[in-house]
Design a protein around this motif. Structure first.
Motif, PDB file in Angstrom:
ATOM      1  N   VAL A  24       4.673  13.127 -14.732  1.00  0.00           N
ATOM      2  CA  VAL A  24       3.659  12.064 -14.766  1.00  0.00           C
ATOM      3  C   VAL A  24       4.305  10.720 -14.402  1.00  0.00           C
ATOM      4  O   VAL A  24       3.778   9.964 -13.584  1.00  0.00           O
ATOM      5  N   LEU A  25       5.465  10.440 -14.973  1.00  0.00           N
ATOM      6  CA  LEU A  25       6.134   9.157 -14.685  1.00  0.00           C
ATOM      7  C   LEU A  25       6.520   9.067 -13.204  1.00  0.00           C
ATOM      8  O   LEU A  25       6.355   8.024 -12.571  1.00  0.00           O
ATOM      9  N   ALA A  26       6.970  10.191 -12.646  1.00  0.00           N
ATOM     10  CA  ALA A  26       7.351  10.188 -11.222  1.00  0.00           C
ATOM     11  C   ALA A  26       6.115   9.965 -10.343  1.00  0.00           C
ATOM     12  O   ALA A  26       6.185   9.265  -9.328  1.00  0.00           O
ATOM     13  N   ALA A  27       4.980  10.553 -10.738  1.00  0.00           N
ATOM     14  CA  ALA A  27       3.744  10.384  -9.949  1.00  0.00           C
ATOM     15  C   ALA A  27       3.295   8.922  -9.986  1.00  0.00           C
ATOM     16  O   ALA A  27       2.891   8.356  -8.969  1.00  0.00           O
ATOM     17  N   ILE A  28       3.418   8.299 -11.158  1.00  0.00           N
ATOM     18  CA  ILE A  28       3.023   6.888 -11.275  1.00  0.00           C
ATOM     19  C   ILE A  28       3.949   6.016 -10.429  1.00  0.00           C
ATOM     20  O   ILE A  28       3.522   5.042  -9.821  1.00  0.00           O
ATOM     21  N   GLU A  29       5.209   6.416 -10.379  1.00  0.00           N
ATOM     22  CA  GLU A  29       6.158   5.656  -9.570  1.00  0.00           C
ATOM     23  C   GLU A  29       5.843   5.806  -8.073  1.00  0.00           C
ATOM     24  O   GLU A  29       5.986   4.866  -7.294  1.00  0.00           O
ATOM     25  N   LYS A  30       5.365   6.984  -7.709  1.00  0.00           N
ATOM     26  CA  LYS A  30       5.165   7.280  -6.286  1.00  0.00           C
ATOM     27  C   LYS A  30       3.849   6.721  -5.716  1.00  0.00           C
ATOM     28  O   LYS A  30       3.808   6.261  -4.573  1.00  0.00           O
ATOM     29  N   ILE A  31       2.764   6.796  -6.484  1.00  0.00           N
ATOM     30  CA  ILE A  31       1.446   6.390  -5.952  1.00  0.00           C
ATOM     31  C   ILE A  31       1.283   4.863  -6.055  1.00  0.00           C
ATOM     32  O   ILE A  31       1.358   4.303  -7.147  1.00  0.00           O
ATOM     33  N   PRO A  32       1.040   4.183  -4.933  1.00  0.00           N
ATOM     34  CA  PRO A  32       0.879   2.718  -4.968  1.00  0.00           C
ATOM     35  C   PRO A  32      -0.487   2.332  -5.543  1.00  0.00           C
ATOM     36  O   PRO A  32      -1.503   2.459  -4.859  1.00  0.00           O
ATOM     37  N   ARG A  33      -0.523   1.872  -6.787  1.00  0.00           N
ATOM     38  CA  ARG A  33      -1.811   1.538  -7.414  1.00  0.00           C
ATOM     39  C   ARG A  33      -2.500   0.381  -6.686  1.00  0.00           C
ATOM     40  O   ARG A  33      -3.720   0.280  -6.677  1.00  0.00           O
ATOM     41  N   GLU A  34      -1.676  -0.480  -6.022  1.00  0.00           N
ATOM     42  CA  GLU A  34      -2.243  -1.659  -5.367  1.00  0.00           C
ATOM     43  C   GLU A  34      -3.255  -1.325  -4.276  1.00  0.00           C
ATOM     44  O   GLU A  34      -4.130  -2.125  -3.991  1.00  0.00           O
ATOM     45  N   ILE A  35      -3.160  -0.131  -3.677  1.00  0.00           N
ATOM     46  CA  ILE A  35      -4.144   0.163  -2.623  1.00  0.00           C
ATOM     47  C   ILE A  35      -5.482   0.624  -3.200  1.00  0.00           C
ATOM     48  O   ILE A  35      -6.474   0.678  -2.493  1.00  0.00           O
ATOM     49  N   PHE A  36      -5.509   0.946  -4.490  1.00  0.00           N
ATOM     50  CA  PHE A  36      -6.753   1.387  -5.137  1.00  0.00           C
ATOM     51  C   PHE A  36      -7.475   0.233  -5.838  1.00  0.00           C
ATOM     52  O   PHE A  36      -8.596   0.386  -6.303  1.00  0.00           O
ATOM     53  N   VAL A  37      -6.788  -0.898  -5.956  1.00  0.00           N
ATOM     54  CA  VAL A  37      -7.309  -2.066  -6.678  1.00  0.00           C
ATOM     55  C   VAL A  37      -7.943  -3.017  -5.649  1.00  0.00           C
ATOM     56  O   VAL A  37      -7.384  -3.176  -4.557  1.00  0.00           O
ATOM     57  N   PRO A  38      -9.091  -3.654  -5.958  1.00  0.00           N
ATOM     58  CA  PRO A  38      -9.676  -4.592  -5.001  1.00  0.00           C
ATOM     59  C   PRO A  38      -8.649  -5.664  -4.575  1.00  0.00           C
ATOM     60  O   PRO A  38      -7.892  -6.170  -5.413  1.00  0.00           O
ATOM     61  N   LYS A  39      -8.647  -5.992  -3.266  1.00  0.00           N
ATOM     62  CA  LYS A  39      -7.622  -6.883  -2.694  1.00  0.00           C
ATOM     63  C   LYS A  39      -7.418  -8.186  -3.467  1.00  0.00           C
ATOM     64  O   LYS A  39      -6.303  -8.624  -3.680  1.00  0.00           O
ATOM     65  N   LEU A  40      -8.533  -8.777  -3.896  1.00  0.00           N
ATOM     66  CA  LEU A  40      -8.451 -10.086  -4.549  1.00  0.00           C
ATOM     67  C   LEU A  40      -7.633 -10.083  -5.839  1.00  0.00           C
ATOM     68  O   LEU A  40      -7.124 -11.113  -6.270  1.00  0.00           O
ATOM     69  N   ILE A  41      -7.557  -8.900  -6.479  1.00  0.00           N
ATOM     70  CA  ILE A  41      -6.799  -8.830  -7.742  1.00  0.00           C
ATOM     71  C   ILE A  41      -5.623  -7.856  -7.643  1.00  0.00           C
ATOM     72  O   ILE A  41      -5.072  -7.424  -8.653  1.00  0.00           O
ATOM     73  N   ALA A  42      -5.253  -7.546  -6.401  1.00  0.00           N
ATOM     74  CA  ALA A  42      -4.165  -6.569  -6.194  1.00  0.00           C
ATOM     75  C   ALA A  42      -2.854  -7.033  -6.842  1.00  0.00           C
ATOM     76  O   ALA A  42      -2.023  -6.201  -7.222  1.00  0.00           O
ATOM     77  N   ASN A  43      -2.698  -8.343  -7.016  1.00  0.00           N
ATOM     78  CA  ASN A  43      -1.470  -8.842  -7.654  1.00  0.00           C
ATOM     79  C   ASN A  43      -1.349  -8.383  -9.112  1.00  0.00           C
ATOM     80  O   ASN A  43      -0.292  -8.458  -9.711  1.00  0.00           O
ATOM     81  N   ARG A  44      -2.478  -7.902  -9.680  1.00  0.00           N
ATOM     82  CA  ARG A  44      -2.449  -7.440 -11.083  1.00  0.00           C
ATOM     83  C   ARG A  44      -2.293  -5.917 -11.196  1.00  0.00           C
ATOM     84  O   ARG A  44      -2.450  -5.350 -12.283  1.00  0.00           O
ATOM     85  N   SER A  45      -1.986  -5.262 -10.086  1.00  0.00           N
ATOM     86  CA  SER A  45      -1.981  -3.794 -10.039  1.00  0.00           C
ATOM     87  C   SER A  45      -1.063  -3.128 -11.059  1.00  0.00           C
ATOM     88  O   SER A  45      -1.308  -2.013 -11.491  1.00  0.00           O
ATOM     89  N   MET A 111     -16.744   6.833  -3.226  1.00  0.00           N
ATOM     90  CA  MET A 111     -16.085   8.036  -2.700  1.00  0.00           C
ATOM     91  C   MET A 111     -15.530   7.804  -1.300  1.00  0.00           C
ATOM     92  O   MET A 111     -14.397   8.202  -1.009  1.00  0.00           O
ATOM     93  N   PHE A 112     -16.290   7.140  -0.430  1.00  0.00           N
ATOM     94  CA  PHE A 112     -15.799   6.896   0.929  1.00  0.00           C
ATOM     95  C   PHE A 112     -14.506   6.091   0.891  1.00  0.00           C
ATOM     96  O   PHE A 112     -13.550   6.362   1.610  1.00  0.00           O
ATOM     97  N   SER A 113     -14.483   5.098   0.016  1.00  0.00           N
ATOM     98  CA  SER A 113     -13.299   4.263  -0.085  1.00  0.00           C
ATOM     99  C   SER A 113     -12.114   5.083  -0.627  1.00  0.00           C
ATOM    100  O   SER A 113     -10.989   4.997  -0.101  1.00  0.00           O
ATOM    101  N   ALA A 114     -12.369   5.920  -1.636  1.00  0.00           N
ATOM    102  CA  ALA A 114     -11.293   6.752  -2.199  1.00  0.00           C
ATOM    103  C   ALA A 114     -10.752   7.717  -1.136  1.00  0.00           C
ATOM    104  O   ALA A 114      -9.537   7.900  -1.002  1.00  0.00           O
ATOM    105  N   GLU A 115     -11.667   8.304  -0.356  1.00  0.00           N
ATOM    106  CA  GLU A 115     -11.246   9.284   0.664  1.00  0.00           C
ATOM    107  C   GLU A 115     -10.299   8.642   1.686  1.00  0.00           C
ATOM    108  O   GLU A 115      -9.343   9.281   2.138  1.00  0.00           O
ATOM    109  N   GLN A 116     -10.576   7.385   2.033  1.00  0.00           N
ATOM    110  CA  GLN A 116      -9.689   6.703   2.986  1.00  0.00           C
ATOM    111  C   GLN A 116      -8.266   6.577   2.427  1.00  0.00           C
ATOM    112  O   GLN A 116      -7.284   6.706   3.143  1.00  0.00           O
ATOM    113  N   LYS A 117      -8.186   6.321   1.125  1.00  0.00           N
ATOM    114  CA  LYS A 117      -6.866   6.181   0.486  1.00  0.00           C
ATOM    115  C   LYS A 117      -6.130   7.525   0.477  1.00  0.00           C
ATOM    116  O   LYS A 117      -4.924   7.579   0.710  1.00  0.00           O
ATOM    117  N   PHE A 118      -6.875   8.618   0.224  1.00  0.00           N
ATOM    118  CA  PHE A 118      -6.229   9.938   0.198  1.00  0.00           C
ATOM    119  C   PHE A 118      -5.654  10.265   1.581  1.00  0.00           C
ATOM    120  O   PHE A 118      -4.562  10.800   1.702  1.00  0.00           O
TER     121      PHE A 118
END
Ligand code: SAH
Length: 211
Positions: A24-45, A111-118
């Motif tokens: 779980v810790l390795a997965a959190i390290e690997k997946i960039p949370r910033e791309i799932f967070v709205p751009k305006l608040i990405a600094n808080r990812s 869903m469309f937005s999530a699919e683009q990230k995948f």
């Protein structure tokens, strides 16, 4: 902007909060949370907080994502059903830890937005569906692990039915403005055991039409 140091700090915080699974810790390290967070608040990812998404929904708090994932006790060969794709962040974490993730969301736009990230992250073991997750995914049942990321007043009977023998479901239970608890449901010889894990706050699981 680089998030490397903030990410390391978050992982240390998760360890302190009882996340011991190296997977779980390795997965959190690997997946960039910033791309799932709205751009305006990405600094808080990499703050350990839930953040707002479109349409009144939220991306779950990292410690809750980590705790729910750890509680599923996944094996590499497992298939997971996720109800409430939202941003897709939890889905992406799951996809690194199991064979396939089936994920259902009621808002097409999310869903469309999530699919683009995948696609961007080359996560090819995620199967998506726009629909009412309270109905589960009949064609894929029985399924060994179910995770629900929106709160229900009780465990939806259809989901309990679709859970495989010796399977595990993690679901927040409780009404919107009342106390909610993360509950771990296990199925053994057609009987269910429920264990309260911790208090949480989730948006409601809304049955019915997609939007
Ligand atoms: N794990 C997600 C959390 C999203 S919030 C994340 O970290 O981003 C919960 C999501 O459940 C919302 O996107 C909401 O639209 C969705 N949802 C609520 N009721 C649903 C239902 N009946 N079927 C499918 N999705 C549902």
């Amino acid at each position: 902007m680089t998030f490397k140091n903030q990410k390391i700090r978050l992982i240390m915080e998760l360890r302190k909060l009882g996340i011991t699974s190296t997977g779980v810790l390795a997965a959190i390290e690997k997946i960039p949370r910033e791309i799932f967070v709205p751009k305006l608040i990405a600094n808080r990812s990499y703050e350990n907080t839930a953040l707002p998404l479109n349409l009144g929904q939220t991306i779950s708090q990292p410690s809750v994502v980590a705790f729910m994932t750890q509680s599923l006790e996944l094996n590499r060969d497992d298939r997971v059903l996720e109800i409430g794709t939202g941003s897709g962040y939890q889905t992406a974490i799951l996809s690194l830890l199991c064979r396939r993730v089936y994920t259902i969301e009621r808002y097409k736009k999310l869903m469309f937005s999530a699919e683009q990230k995948f696609t961007y992250l080359s996560l090819h073991n995620i199967v998506t569906k726009i629909g009412d997750g309270t109905k589960g995914w009949e064609e894929q049942a029985p399924i060994s692990n179910i995770i629900v990321t929106a709160a229900a007043s009780q465990v939806p009977a259809v989901l309990a039915d679709q859970l495989a023998q010796d399977g595990t479901m993690i679901i927040p239970i409780g009404d919107q403005f009342e106390e909610q608890y993360l509950v771990k449901v296990t199925k053994k010889k057609k009987t269910f055991r429920e264990k309260k894990l911790m208090p949480v706050r989730f948006v409601p699981l809304v049955p019915g039409k997609t939007k």
